[in-house]
Design an enzyme around this catalytic site. Structure first.
Site, PDB file in Angstrom:
ATOM      1  N   ASN A   1       0.880  -1.163   0.000  1.00 61.66           N
ATOM      2  CA  ASN A   1       0.000   0.000   0.000  1.00 61.66           C
ATOM      3  C   ASN A   1       0.921   1.217   0.000  1.00 61.66           C
ATOM      4  O   ASN A   1       1.462   1.596   1.035  1.00 61.66           O
ATOM      5  CB  ASN A   1      -0.892  -0.048   1.249  1.00 61.66           C
ATOM      6  CG  ASN A   1      -1.798   1.152   1.360  1.00 61.66           C
ATOM      7  OD1 ASN A   1      -1.735   2.078   0.550  1.00 61.66           O
ATOM      8  ND2 ASN A   1      -2.641   1.154   2.377  1.00 61.66           N
TER       9      ASN A   1
ATOM     10  N   ARG B   1      -2.806  -2.120  -3.187  1.00 60.47           N
ATOM     11  CA  ARG B   1      -3.995  -1.314  -2.935  1.00 60.47           C
ATOM     12  C   ARG B   1      -3.938  -0.131  -3.899  1.00 60.47           C
ATOM     13  O   ARG B   1      -2.963   0.631  -3.910  1.00 60.47           O
ATOM     14  CB  ARG B   1      -3.988  -0.796  -1.502  1.00 60.47           C
ATOM     15  CG  ARG B   1      -5.182   0.077  -1.252  1.00 60.47           C
ATOM     16  CD  ARG B   1      -4.944   1.039  -0.145  1.00 60.47           C
ATOM     17  NE  ARG B   1      -6.141   1.850   0.059  1.00 60.47           N
ATOM     18  CZ  ARG B   1      -6.151   2.964   0.764  1.00 60.47           C
ATOM     19  NH1 ARG B   1      -5.050   3.393   1.327  1.00 60.47           N
ATOM     20  NH2 ARG B   1      -7.261   3.649   0.908  1.00 60.47           N
TER      21      ARG B   1
ATOM     22  N   HIS C   1     -12.938   2.947   0.773  1.00 63.34           N
ATOM     23  CA  HIS C   1     -12.846   1.919   1.834  1.00 63.34           C
ATOM     24  C   HIS C   1     -13.540   0.623   1.422  1.00 63.34           C
ATOM     25  O   HIS C   1     -13.973  -0.164   2.272  1.00 63.34           O
ATOM     26  CB  HIS C   1     -13.515   2.386   3.156  1.00 63.34           C
ATOM     27  CG  HIS C   1     -12.847   3.542   3.823  1.00 63.34           C
ATOM     28  ND1 HIS C   1     -13.557   4.557   4.433  1.00 63.34           N
ATOM     29  CD2 HIS C   1     -11.545   3.854   3.996  1.00 63.34           C
ATOM     30  CE1 HIS C   1     -12.724   5.432   4.955  1.00 63.34           C
ATOM     31  NE2 HIS C   1     -11.493   5.033   4.698  1.00 63.34           N
TER      32      HIS C   1
ATOM     33  N   LEU D   1     -14.526   3.559  10.663  1.00 59.83           N
ATOM     34  CA  LEU D   1     -14.105   4.831  11.266  1.00 59.83           C
ATOM     35  C   LEU D   1     -12.614   4.805  11.569  1.00 59.83           C
ATOM     36  O   LEU D   1     -12.182   4.290  12.597  1.00 59.83           O
ATOM     37  CB  LEU D   1     -14.876   5.077  12.577  1.00 59.83           C
ATOM     38  CG  LEU D   1     -16.400   5.019  12.524  1.00 59.83           C
ATOM     39  CD1 LEU D   1     -16.969   5.185  13.923  1.00 59.83           C
ATOM     40  CD2 LEU D   1     -16.966   6.083  11.602  1.00 59.83           C
ATOM     41  N   GLY D   2     -11.831   5.319  10.649  1.00 54.46           N
ATOM     42  CA  GLY D   2     -10.389   5.458  10.879  1.00 54.46           C
ATOM     43  C   GLY D   2     -10.103   6.946  10.888  1.00 54.46           C
ATOM     44  O   GLY D   2     -10.890   7.737  11.407  1.00 54.46           O
TER      45      GLY D   2
ATOM     46  N   ASP E   1      -7.489  13.218  16.812  1.00 55.47           N
ATOM     47  CA  ASP E   1      -7.438  11.851  17.320  1.00 55.47           C
ATOM     48  C   ASP E   1      -8.499  11.685  18.404  1.00 55.47           C
ATOM     49  O   ASP E   1      -8.459  12.371  19.436  1.00 55.47           O
ATOM     50  CB  ASP E   1      -6.035  11.575  17.890  1.00 55.47           C
ATOM     51  CG  ASP E   1      -5.825  10.095  18.173  1.00 55.47           C
ATOM     52  OD1 ASP E   1      -6.743   9.453  18.728  1.00 55.47           O
ATOM     53  OD2 ASP E   1      -4.740   9.588  17.838  1.00 55.47           O
TER      54      ASP E   1
ATOM     55  N   ARG F   1      -8.917   9.614  20.623  1.00 58.24           N
ATOM     56  CA  ARG F   1      -8.408   9.269  21.961  1.00 58.24           C
ATOM     57  C   ARG F   1      -8.210  10.524  22.809  1.00 58.24           C
ATOM     58  O   ARG F   1      -8.483  10.531  24.007  1.00 58.24           O
ATOM     59  CB  ARG F   1      -7.079   8.508  21.863  1.00 58.24           C
ATOM     60  CG  ARG F   1      -7.276   7.071  21.484  1.00 58.24           C
ATOM     61  CD  ARG F   1      -5.989   6.434  21.104  1.00 58.24           C
ATOM     62  NE  ARG F   1      -5.480   6.971  19.841  1.00 58.24           N
ATOM     63  CZ  ARG F   1      -4.602   6.346  19.073  1.00 58.24           C
ATOM     64  NH1 ARG F   1      -4.121   5.183  19.453  1.00 58.24           N
ATOM     65  NH2 ARG F   1      -4.195   6.872  17.942  1.00 58.24           N
TER      66      ARG F   1
ATOM     67  N   GLU G   1      -7.893  -5.313   5.470  1.00 55.72           N
ATOM     68  CA  GLU G   1      -7.865  -5.023   4.034  1.00 55.72           C
ATOM     69  C   GLU G   1      -6.742  -5.790   3.335  1.00 55.72           C
ATOM     70  O   GLU G   1      -6.891  -6.227   2.207  1.00 55.72           O
ATOM     71  CB  GLU G   1      -7.693  -3.507   3.824  1.00 55.72           C
ATOM     72  CG  GLU G   1      -8.928  -2.737   4.231  1.00 55.72           C
ATOM     73  CD  GLU G   1      -8.649  -1.289   4.608  1.00 55.72           C
ATOM     74  OE1 GLU G   1      -8.112  -1.062   5.711  1.00 55.72           O
ATOM     75  OE2 GLU G   1      -8.965  -0.397   3.810  1.00 55.72           O
TER      76      GLU G   1
HETATM   77  P1  ADP Z   1      -6.298   4.846   9.036  1.00 55.68           P
HETATM   78  O1  ADP Z   1      -7.612   5.429   8.647  1.00 55.68           O
HETATM   79  O2  ADP Z   1      -5.168   5.786   8.837  1.00 55.68           O
HETATM   80  O3  ADP Z   1      -6.075   3.438   8.498  1.00 55.68           O
HETATM   81  P2  ADP Z   1      -6.944   3.689  11.647  1.00 55.68           P
HETATM   82  O4  ADP Z   1      -8.050   2.824  11.135  1.00 55.68           O
HETATM   83  O5  ADP Z   1      -5.819   3.015  12.348  1.00 55.68           O
HETATM   84  O6  ADP Z   1      -6.353   4.704  10.610  1.00 55.68           O
HETATM   85  O7  ADP Z   1      -7.617   4.716  12.674  1.00 55.68           O
HETATM   86  C1  ADP Z   1      -6.869   5.747  13.269  1.00 55.68           C
HETATM   87  C2  ADP Z   1      -7.733   6.479  14.261  1.00 55.68           C
HETATM   88  O8  ADP Z   1      -8.275   5.555  15.194  1.00 55.68           O
HETATM   89  C3  ADP Z   1      -6.968   7.479  15.103  1.00 55.68           C
HETATM   90  O9  ADP Z   1      -6.979   8.754  14.547  1.00 55.68           O
HETATM   91  C4  ADP Z   1      -7.743   7.497  16.406  1.00 55.68           C
HETATM   92  O10 ADP Z   1      -8.651   8.579  16.385  1.00 55.68           O
HETATM   93  C5  ADP Z   1      -8.558   6.230  16.397  1.00 55.68           C
HETATM   94  N1  ADP Z   1      -8.250   5.355  17.536  1.00 55.68           N
HETATM   95  C6  ADP Z   1      -7.267   4.449  17.655  1.00 55.68           C
HETATM   96  N2  ADP Z   1      -7.313   3.848  18.861  1.00 55.68           N
HETATM   97  C7  ADP Z   1      -8.373   4.372  19.508  1.00 55.68           C
HETATM   98  C8  ADP Z   1      -8.948   4.198  20.806  1.00 55.68           C
HETATM   99  N3  ADP Z   1      -8.457   3.335  21.675  1.00 55.68           N
HETATM  100  N4  ADP Z   1     -10.039   4.930  21.111  1.00 55.68           N
HETATM  101  C9  ADP Z   1     -10.543   5.807  20.234  1.00 55.68           C
HETATM  102  N5  ADP Z   1     -10.046   6.036  19.022  1.00 55.68           N
HETATM  103  C10 ADP Z   1      -8.973   5.340  18.657  1.00 55.68           C
END
Ligand code: ADP
Length: 401
Positions: free
Chosen positions: A7, A92, A181, A210-211, A284, A286, A387
């Protein structure tokens, strides 16, 4: 059979080497800051091995991939004796336009079609192609397969993908909803059917990815019938830094009122909006959830707006599907945020959704399961996305035929 999944982003290369007989990961990692100073490559044996980080010069994708190959074949720490053990490479590719409803073997014609889609995904398709060309240069005889983020959504009907703007834009410029996605939505939908003990062809599912980017998909009988991302990944849900749906007149108003250029507006909508823009704290989740609900009013507001939009799409897709067997949560936030899941599913019992708050609280990282009460008519499942596995499986299927 051994398959390498790549990727390639503008300054990164994610890789995973699969052994398809045992369906296991032999090694995986990430090259970062490609073409910049301070480049590194992470290397991990297996799925959960210790992560080693190497610092080295990586001026471009070809050098990056060559260095990844050096690590994979290293006499002491590598996982294969030589590159000849690799059977194929799966890539990808973000945008296949309306040309690819399935993954394909990469040929000159396919490469040209991916180039034709560059204007749809100017940040993604060029580095994706760089990865393909780097492999051609290093291993000219190996077969390569393209797996598109957009393919899964090619089953949408015109009423789901045509925008309410003059038709000529679709006819002449192919401006329409494409959705993204797709590999993730496809993987979790398939897995959900297995967990429900039903055939995928019998399921109505809503998948919530939700990433950093976020999208929802309505999946009927295993096919995408609608999805929240559109012509670009900006539409739909409120994301980390992207605004999602908003009144399009606001864009005109803000550009005029604040004297913004196209590039500045693009930056505002893609990089400074979403939960970062609302909270003025972080993109983020978190950071916003720490101490919830007592962190700050703005953190709560961002979480509420983010969650409300997801709830709205779930309701809309229940109408589109005329019901729903299960809602599936996946990716960074979907898999790890009981808070967002509980806000979204609060007061949805009329729809037949009853969350089991204890099960929801469990940290699901890496685990999958049902977080509803036994009498919940609609199930809510947490399923970690994979993926890379889908890319490896598609690649194997294509080269085996
Ligand atoms: P990408 O879209 O880049 O592939 P991911 O699917 O790994 O990314 O998602 C990243 C996001 O996941 C981070 O920005 C964060 O907001 C969220 N995240 C990761 N761990 C947690 C957690 N324990 N609680 C809440 N949100 C989280």
């Amino acid at each position: 059979m051994k398959i390498l999944v790549l990727n390639c982003g503008s300054s990164s290369i994610k890789y995973q080497l699969f052994d398809m007989q045992s369906n296991s990961v032999l090694a995986k990692g990430l090259a970062q800051r490609v073409g910049q100073t301070g480049s590194t490559i992470d290397f991990r044996k297996g799925n959960d091995g210790k992560k080693d980080v190497y610092t080295m010069d990586i001026p471009d994708h070809k050098v990056g991939i060559q260095k990844i190959f050096d690590l994979l074949t290293d006499k002491q720490t590598g996982v294969v004796k030589s590159l000849s053990e690799l059977d194929a490479v799966g890539h990808r590719i973000v945008h296949g336009g309306d040309k690819f409803a399935h993954s394909v073997l990469i040929t000159e014609e396919v490469k040209n079609a991916i180039k034709d889609c560059i204007h749809f995904a100017p940040l993604h398709n060029p580095p994706n192609l760089k990865g393909v060309e780097a492999i051609e240069a290093i291993m000219p005889d190996i077969r390569q397969v393209a797996v598109f983020d957009t393919s899964f959504h090619q089953t949408m009907a015109p009423e789901a993908y045509i925008y309410g703007i003059p038709y000529r834009f679709y006819r002449d410029k192919k401006i329409r909803r494409y959705g993204f996605h797709g590999t993730s939505h496809r993987y979790v939908a398939r897995r959900a059917a297995e967990l429900l003990g039903k055939a995928l062809e019998e399921c109505k599912l809503i998948t919530v990815h939700l990433g950093n980017g976020c999208s929802v998909c309505a999946v009927d009988k295993g096919k995408s019938v609608d999805t929240s991302m559109g012509h670009t990944p900006l539409e739909g849900l409120v994301m980390g830094t992207r605004c999602g749906d908003m009144d399009p007149a606001l864009i005109l108003h803000l550009m005029k009122d604040e004297n913004l250029s196209v590039a500045e507006m693009d930056n505002l909508l893609n990089k400074s909006s979403g939960v970062l823009g609302i909270s003025e704290i972080s993109s983020d989740l978190r950071d916003l959830e720490e101490g919830w609900p007592n962190k700050s009013e703005k953190a709560n507001l961002a979480l509420d707006v983010y969650s409300h939009r997801i709830k709205k799409y779930i309701g809309a897709y229940m109408a589109v599907l005329n019901g729903c067997d299960a809602i599936i949560w996946t990716a960074g936030v979907g898999e790890n945020s009981p808070i967002v899941r509980s806000i979204v599913h609060k007061n949805m019992d009329w729809f037949g959704i009853k969350l089991d708050l204890d099960k929801n609280e469990v940290t699901w990282r890496g685990a999958e399961g049902d977080i509803t009460t036994p009498d919940s008519k609609v199930k809510v499942l947490v399923i970690p996305t994979n993926e890379e596995l889908i890319i490896a499986q598609d690649t194997m299927e294509i080269i085996s035929n």
